[in-house]
Design an enzyme around this catalytic site. Structure first.
Site, PDB file in Angstrom:
ATOM      1  N   THR A 125       2.038  -6.979   8.343  1.00 46.59           N
ATOM      2  CA  THR A 125       1.494  -7.704   7.191  1.00 46.59           C
ATOM      3  C   THR A 125       2.377  -8.917   6.945  1.00 46.59           C
ATOM      4  O   THR A 125       3.594  -8.822   7.095  1.00 46.59           O
ATOM      5  CB  THR A 125       1.534  -6.792   5.948  1.00 46.59           C
ATOM      6  OG1 THR A 125       0.548  -5.791   6.105  1.00 46.59           O
ATOM      7  CG2 THR A 125       1.289  -7.563   4.653  1.00 46.59           C
TER       8      THR A 125
ATOM      9  N   ARG B 274     -11.025   0.759   3.003  1.00 43.03           N
ATOM     10  CA  ARG B 274      -9.810   1.022   2.229  1.00 43.03           C
ATOM     11  C   ARG B 274      -9.131  -0.326   1.921  1.00 43.03           C
ATOM     12  O   ARG B 274      -9.034  -1.194   2.776  1.00 43.03           O
ATOM     13  CB  ARG B 274      -8.875   1.920   3.028  1.00 43.03           C
ATOM     14  CG  ARG B 274      -7.469   2.106   2.405  1.00 43.03           C
ATOM     15  CD  ARG B 274      -6.476   1.109   2.974  1.00 43.03           C
ATOM     16  NE  ARG B 274      -5.108   1.369   2.552  1.00 43.03           N
ATOM     17  CZ  ARG B 274      -4.116   0.502   2.749  1.00 43.03           C
ATOM     18  NH1 ARG B 274      -4.338  -0.639   3.334  1.00 43.03           N
ATOM     19  NH2 ARG B 274      -2.905   0.802   2.349  1.00 43.03           N
TER      20      ARG B 274
ATOM     21  N   GLY C   1      -5.613  -2.111   0.450  1.00 47.85           N
ATOM     22  CA  GLY C   1      -4.209  -1.841   0.132  1.00 47.85           C
ATOM     23  C   GLY C   1      -3.699  -2.695  -1.008  1.00 47.85           C
ATOM     24  O   GLY C   1      -4.464  -3.221  -1.816  1.00 47.85           O
ATOM     25  N   ASP C   2      -2.393  -2.839  -1.050  1.00 46.08           N
ATOM     26  CA  ASP C   2      -1.745  -3.559  -2.158  1.00 46.08           C
ATOM     27  C   ASP C   2      -1.764  -5.072  -1.982  1.00 46.08           C
ATOM     28  O   ASP C   2      -1.683  -5.807  -2.980  1.00 46.08           O
ATOM     29  CB  ASP C   2      -0.283  -3.115  -2.269  1.00 46.08           C
ATOM     30  CG  ASP C   2       0.492  -3.422  -0.978  1.00 46.08           C
ATOM     31  OD1 ASP C   2      -0.022  -3.091   0.108  1.00 46.08           O
ATOM     32  OD2 ASP C   2       1.589  -3.993  -1.059  1.00 46.08           O
TER      33      ASP C   2
ATOM     34  N   THR D 289       5.388  -5.723   1.470  1.00 48.64           N
ATOM     35  CA  THR D 289       4.815  -5.091   2.657  1.00 48.64           C
ATOM     36  C   THR D 289       5.279  -3.647   2.716  1.00 48.64           C
ATOM     37  O   THR D 289       6.416  -3.348   2.394  1.00 48.64           O
ATOM     38  CB  THR D 289       5.201  -5.835   3.948  1.00 48.64           C
ATOM     39  OG1 THR D 289       4.672  -5.094   5.062  1.00 48.64           O
ATOM     40  CG2 THR D 289       6.701  -5.972   4.121  1.00 48.64           C
ATOM     41  N   GLY D 290       4.378  -2.763   3.114  1.00 48.85           N
ATOM     42  CA  GLY D 290       4.743  -1.347   3.171  1.00 48.85           C
ATOM     43  C   GLY D 290       3.526  -0.486   2.899  1.00 48.85           C
ATOM     44  O   GLY D 290       2.383  -0.955   3.014  1.00 48.85           O
TER      45      GLY D 290
ATOM     46  N   GLY E  74       0.819   0.668   1.218  1.00 50.59           N
ATOM     47  CA  GLY E  74       0.122   0.008   0.119  1.00 50.59           C
ATOM     48  C   GLY E  74      -0.211   0.875  -1.074  1.00 50.59           C
ATOM     49  O   GLY E  74      -0.129   0.428  -2.227  1.00 50.59           O
TER      50      GLY E  74
HETATM   51  N1  ASP Z   1       0.836  -3.160   2.587  1.00 57.86           N
HETATM   52  C1  ASP Z   1      -0.139  -3.194   3.629  1.00 57.86           C
HETATM   53  C2  ASP Z   1      -1.293  -2.316   3.235  1.00 57.86           C
HETATM   54  O1  ASP Z   1      -1.074  -1.245   2.718  1.00 57.86           O
HETATM   55  C3  ASP Z   1       0.359  -2.731   4.958  1.00 57.86           C
HETATM   56  C4  ASP Z   1       1.719  -3.223   5.365  1.00 57.86           C
HETATM   57  O2  ASP Z   1       2.335  -3.980   4.652  1.00 57.86           O
HETATM   58  O3  ASP Z   1       2.182  -2.836   6.462  1.00 57.86           O
HETATM   59  O4  ASP Z   1      -2.422  -2.673   3.493  1.00 57.86           O
END
Ligand code: ASP
Length: 306
Positions: free
Chosen positions: A171, A199, A201-202, A222-223, A225
């Site tokens: 991301t 789906r 995410g954040d 990032t992470g 979500g």
């Molecule tokens: N945060 C992103 C999501 O959940 C994924 C990521 O940052 O790796 O869609």
């Protein structure tokens, strides 16, 4: 004073997943995006233009999980999310679940600049793109062999692999402060490898993966979500500065090393404040990241100790 920081994902770093050659490619990709954003700021451009530019470069690079290099959903689609926010006005724009937009961050910017809305989803977002002169790309544009192999490996339940193995993430995001003192943040993603279709995410959620307020800071996350949404990560960091008197470093650390681990949220953030202070913090093994302040030297890093 001005400055910019970018990220391109956070996750675990199994040795076998990262050759030296590959690592150099990642570092070069980060450098290209950082330079692109920095030159906008150096030329007196706005932080909004700088984060847009940096994210477009990352979206066009198939190495990263946004735009061209987006990961696949469990049923083999690419669904893209992006957001942008202006710290001066608190205006924001976001798109999610788009499947034909080459640079979702530019569409998010158009939602902010040319519509009365903050977020547009799926077919409606793409109709808006057409109305606003965006050229749409066929779905195949996002189909890269490498991401497809990753989906197959995850489907096969390969040992030690998860959607957060570093080569599977990516991301992207950027935060910047311009010479006029305005902050901006932008984030763009294909989401999590093997996610259920539709789906979200954040990343495109204002306050979760993306937030900017000149009275606090600009944040891109990032992470995992779901946890970042539950902890309202980007807004929480900003609010700790505005209302809690925290420094940027304290606010970032409290959320990344306190609030997130408390709910098993893995990942990290980049953040910049109105004085140009930059934080790039994560609770996973690594985070692709880079930052530079006016006249300074670029820092490009992946591992904790580099
Ligand atoms: N945060 C992103 C999501 O959940 C994924 C990521 O940052 O790796 O869609």
């Amino acid at each position: 004073m001005f400055g910019i920081a970018i990220h391109a994902g956070a996750g675990s770093l199994p040795r076998a997943e990262m050759s030296r050659e590959r690592e150099l490619e990642y570092r070069a990709g980060l450098a290209r995006a950082l330079d692109a954003g920095y030159s906008v700021l150096e030329g007196g451009g706005s932080s909004l233009d700088a984060v847009t530019r940096a994210v477009v470069v990352l979206e066009d690079d198939p190495l990263f999980n946004a735009g061209r290099g987006s990961v696949f959903t469990a049923d083999g689609r690419n669904e893209l999310d992006a957001a942008i926010m202006d710290g001066r006005t608190l205006k924001a724009g976001a798109v999610c679940g788009v499947t034909h937009v080459r640079n979702p961050v530019e569409l998010a910017r158009a939602v902010m600049d040319r519509s009365p809305y903050v977020m547009l989803y799926g077919a409606g977002a793409e109709e808006f793109a057409l109305e606003n002169g965006f050229a749409l790309v066929p779905r195949g544009y996002f189909h890269t062999a490498e991401r497809w192999r990753q989906l197959e490996r995850i489907r096969a339940g390969e040992d030690g692999l998860s959607a957060f193995t570093i080569s599977h993430v990516g991301t992207v995001g950027a935060v910047a402060l311009d010479t006029g003192g305005a902050l901006a943040a932008a984030t763009s993603t294909g989401g999590m490898t093997g996610k259920r279709y539709n789906r979200i995410g954040d990343s495109p959620i204002i306050g979760a993966g993306t937030y900017a307020d000149d009275r606090g800071c600009a944040v891109s996350a990032t992470g995992h979500g779901e946890m970042f949404i539950r902890a309202a990560v980007a807004h929480d960091i900003c609010a700790r500065m505005r209302h809690g008197g925290r420094t940027l470093a304290e606010a970032v650390s409290e959320v990344v090393h306190g609030e997130l681990p408390a709910i098993h949220g893995e990942g990290g953030v980049i953040a910049i404040d109105a004085r140009g202070g930059i934080e790039m913090e994560f609770n996973s093994q690594g985070m692709f990241r880079a930052g530079i302040s006016a006249g300074g030297k670029a820092r490009i890093a992946i591992y904790r100790d580099d």
